[in-house]
Design a protein around this motif. Structure first.
Motif, PDB file in Angstrom:
ATOM      1  N   LEU A 188     -28.067  41.959  -6.836  1.00 33.42           N
ATOM      2  CA  LEU A 188     -27.557  41.039  -5.817  1.00 33.42           C
ATOM      3  C   LEU A 188     -27.526  39.618  -6.372  1.00 33.42           C
ATOM      4  N   ASP A 189     -26.448  38.904  -6.088  1.00 36.44           N
ATOM      5  CA  ASP A 189     -26.347  37.495  -6.468  1.00 36.44           C
ATOM      6  C   ASP A 189     -26.816  36.622  -5.319  1.00 36.44           C
ATOM      7  N   CYS A 190     -27.650  35.634  -5.619  1.00 39.74           N
ATOM      8  CA  CYS A 190     -28.046  34.658  -4.600  1.00 39.74           C
ATOM      9  C   CYS A 190     -26.994  33.558  -4.575  1.00 39.74           C
ATOM     10  N   THR A 191     -26.210  33.508  -3.514  1.00 42.48           N
ATOM     11  CA  THR A 191     -25.140  32.522  -3.414  1.00 42.48           C
ATOM     12  C   THR A 191     -25.559  31.266  -2.656  1.00 42.48           C
ATOM     13  N   ALA A 192     -26.657  31.338  -1.939  1.00 43.47           N
ATOM     14  CA  ALA A 192     -27.180  30.162  -1.228  1.00 43.47           C
ATOM     15  C   ALA A 192     -28.640  30.412  -0.893  1.00 43.47           C
ATOM     16  N   ARG A 193     -29.410  29.340  -0.840  1.00 43.79           N
ATOM     17  CA  ARG A 193     -30.820  29.461  -0.457  1.00 43.79           C
ATOM     18  C   ARG A 193     -31.266  28.147   0.156  1.00 43.79           C
ATOM     19  N   ASP A 194     -32.295  28.215   0.951  1.00 47.14           N
ATOM     20  CA  ASP A 194     -32.838  27.025   1.599  1.00 47.14           C
ATOM     21  C   ASP A 194     -34.298  27.301   1.931  1.00 47.14           C
ATOM     22  N   GLY A 195     -35.027  26.246   2.178  1.00 42.48           N
ATOM     23  CA  GLY A 195     -36.430  26.384   2.545  1.00 42.48           C
ATOM     24  C   GLY A 195     -36.867  25.235   3.422  1.00 42.48           C
ATOM     25  N   SER A 196     -37.806  25.505   4.300  1.00 47.39           N
ATOM     26  CA  SER A 196     -38.321  24.464   5.182  1.00 47.39           C
ATOM     27  C   SER A 196     -39.650  24.938   5.766  1.00 47.39           C
ATOM     28  N   ARG A 197     -40.311  24.069   6.468  1.00 41.56           N
ATOM     29  CA  ARG A 197     -41.527  24.424   7.189  1.00 41.56           C
ATOM     30  C   ARG A 197     -41.227  24.505   8.682  1.00 41.56           C
ATOM     31  N   VAL A 198     -41.754  25.522   9.308  1.00 38.91           N
ATOM     32  CA  VAL A 198     -41.667  25.693  10.752  1.00 38.91           C
ATOM     33  C   VAL A 198     -43.104  25.775  11.252  1.00 38.91           C
ATOM     34  N   TYR A 199     -43.351  25.213  12.423  1.00 36.50           N
ATOM     35  CA  TYR A 199     -44.733  25.111  12.900  1.00 36.50           C
ATOM     36  C   TYR A 199     -44.909  25.767  14.268  1.00 36.50           C
ATOM     37  N   ALA A 200     -45.948  26.569  14.363  1.00 37.51           N
ATOM     38  CA  ALA A 200     -46.450  27.001  15.669  1.00 37.51           C
ATOM     39  C   ALA A 200     -47.547  26.022  16.063  1.00 37.51           C
ATOM     40  N   ARG A 201     -47.691  25.785  17.348  1.00 40.82           N
ATOM     41  CA  ARG A 201     -48.702  24.834  17.815  1.00 40.82           C
ATOM     42  C   ARG A 201     -49.413  25.389  19.040  1.00 40.82           C
ATOM     43  N   ALA A 202     -50.677  25.030  19.167  1.00 44.73           N
ATOM     44  CA  ALA A 202     -51.459  25.430  20.333  1.00 44.73           C
ATOM     45  C   ALA A 202     -52.529  24.381  20.573  1.00 44.73           C
ATOM     46  N   ALA A 203     -53.115  24.420  21.772  1.00 46.20           N
ATOM     47  CA  ALA A 203     -54.124  23.430  22.133  1.00 46.20           C
ATOM     48  C   ALA A 203     -55.437  23.643  21.410  1.00 46.20           C
ATOM     49  N   ILE A 258     -38.249  30.784   4.002  1.00 48.94           N
ATOM     50  CA  ILE A 258     -37.285  30.972   2.921  1.00 48.94           C
ATOM     51  C   ILE A 258     -36.022  31.599   3.517  1.00 48.94           C
ATOM     52  N   LEU A 259     -34.875  30.968   3.284  1.00 51.73           N
ATOM     53  CA  LEU A 259     -33.586  31.502   3.725  1.00 51.73           C
ATOM     54  C   LEU A 259     -32.756  31.854   2.491  1.00 51.73           C
ATOM     55  N   LEU A 260     -32.172  33.044   2.511  1.00 51.89           N
ATOM     56  CA  LEU A 260     -31.397  33.527   1.365  1.00 51.89           C
ATOM     57  C   LEU A 260     -30.066  34.111   1.820  1.00 51.89           C
ATOM     58  N   CYS A 261     -29.022  33.857   1.062  1.00 54.86           N
ATOM     59  CA  CYS A 261     -27.759  34.574   1.168  1.00 54.86           C
ATOM     60  C   CYS A 261     -27.581  35.345  -0.130  1.00 54.86           C
ATOM     61  N   LEU A 262     -27.606  36.659  -0.045  1.00 51.90           N
ATOM     62  CA  LEU A 262     -27.476  37.534  -1.218  1.00 51.90           C
ATOM     63  C   LEU A 262     -26.187  38.323  -1.099  1.00 51.90           C
ATOM     64  N   GLU A 263     -25.473  38.443  -2.195  1.00 58.26           N
ATOM     65  CA  GLU A 263     -24.175  39.114  -2.171  1.00 58.26           C
ATOM     66  C   GLU A 263     -24.117  40.215  -3.217  1.00 58.26           C
ATOM     67  N   ARG A 264     -23.596  41.368  -2.797  1.00 56.73           N
ATOM     68  CA  ARG A 264     -23.323  42.441  -3.753  1.00 56.73           C
ATOM     69  C   ARG A 264     -21.995  42.133  -4.416  1.00 56.73           C
ATOM     70  N   PRO A 265     -21.968  41.981  -5.742  1.00 58.29           N
ATOM     71  CA  PRO A 265     -20.709  41.600  -6.398  1.00 58.29           C
ATOM     72  C   PRO A 265     -19.579  42.575  -6.105  1.00 58.29           C
ATOM     73  N   ALA A 266     -18.395  42.033  -5.935  1.00 53.00           N
ATOM     74  CA  ALA A 266     -17.225  42.865  -5.633  1.00 53.00           C
ATOM     75  C   ALA A 266     -16.820  43.660  -6.880  1.00 53.00           C
TER      76      ALA A 266
END
Length: 266
Positions: A188-203, A258-266
């Motif tokens: 699989l080819d990685c055609t796009a990727r991204d990353g970030s932090r997401v937070y859960a919160r509680a008292a 982690i966000l990935l876009c993976l493509e099976r080559p044509a």
């Protein structure tokens, strides 16, 4: 049976049992899952590509991704797959076709899908095995849109437990480099990727841990089951976690997205 294989089988049983038990309470505690599903949808919209005709929602849970997929590709045929039967039972009656199955052994024919969407499911899998299966079922030119978790997930909890004992209490997740290597090995080819932090919160820490438990993400890593913490150990854990309290008074739990876009080559 080899010890590694038996440990893997035990891990899979624990994953299924944890999410089966969590199914009824999942939606009430799944704000983080909804946010990540929305981020994955935005990630998809940012990438140009053909409109898929047949899509798999891999690890669909109670169906948060179904709404996003219906908006993205309203005409596409959708298949909702999950490892836990109780999760599938929570899907709305009008949802996509349901399939109980394992992302590491997909019950689908070769080259039978134009796209795979998987939000917060593949982190419970062996990357090389699951991505090999995704590559197998994708048509040439097909894409996989994946949201998974990296190694900094729940780092605050890992640091707090270090003040209590030397046991491994928090599950470790694979880094981005491992996902990219596994994708390449699967063809699989990685055609796009991204990353970030997401937070859960509680008292407080009890509520934070309760929410983690209610979405099934507890006690499903390999290793022995531990006894509950004693009172003194719990107080040490609470005190250690207090260092992370935010200005608004809440306690955070980080998720390394982690966000990935993976493509099976044509």
């Amino acid at each position: 049976m080899q010890p590694e294989a038996e440990e893997r089988r035990a891990h899979k049983r624990a994953v299924r049992q944890a999410f089966d038990r969590a199914a009824a309470s999942y939606d009430a505690a799944a704000a983080l899952q909804r946010e990540i599903s929305a981020r994955l949808a935005d990630f998809v919209l940012a990438q140009a590509g053909p409109t898929p005709r047949r899509i798999l929602d891999g690890g669909c849970g109670t169906g948060h991704g179904q709404e996003a997929l219906a908006r993205l590709w309203p005409q596409a045929e959708r298949i909702a797959l999950d490892f836990a039967p109780a999760m599938l039972a929570q899907l709305p009656a009008a949802a996509a076709a349901r399939l109980c199955g394992d992302l590491e052994s997909l019950p689908l024919a070769d080259a039978s899908l134009d796209a795979v969407w998987s939000s917060l499911a593949l982190q419970w899998c062996e990357p090389a095995t699951a991505l090999g299966e995704i590559a197998r079922v994708l048509t040439p030119g097909g894409r996989a849109w994946i949201a998974t978790l990296g190694p900094e997930t729940l780092w605050e909890l890992r640091a707090a437990f270090a003040a209590v004992d030397d046991d491994r209490h928090v599950i470790s997740f694979h880094p981005l480099a491992h996902w990219l290597e596994s994708a390449a090995s699967a063809g699989l080819d990685c055609t796009a990727r991204d990353g970030s932090r997401v937070y859960a919160r509680a008292a407080d820490l009890k509520r934070l841990l309760r929410d983690i438990k209610q979405i099934g993400a507890h006690r499903i890593g390999p290793g022995r089951r531990r006894k509950p913490l004693g009172r003194m150990a719990w107080h040490r854990l609470e005190a250690a976690y207090e260092r992370h309290r935010l200005a608004d008074g809440s306690l955070p739990a980080s998720y390394d997205l982690i966000l990935l876009c993976l493509e099976r080559p044509a």
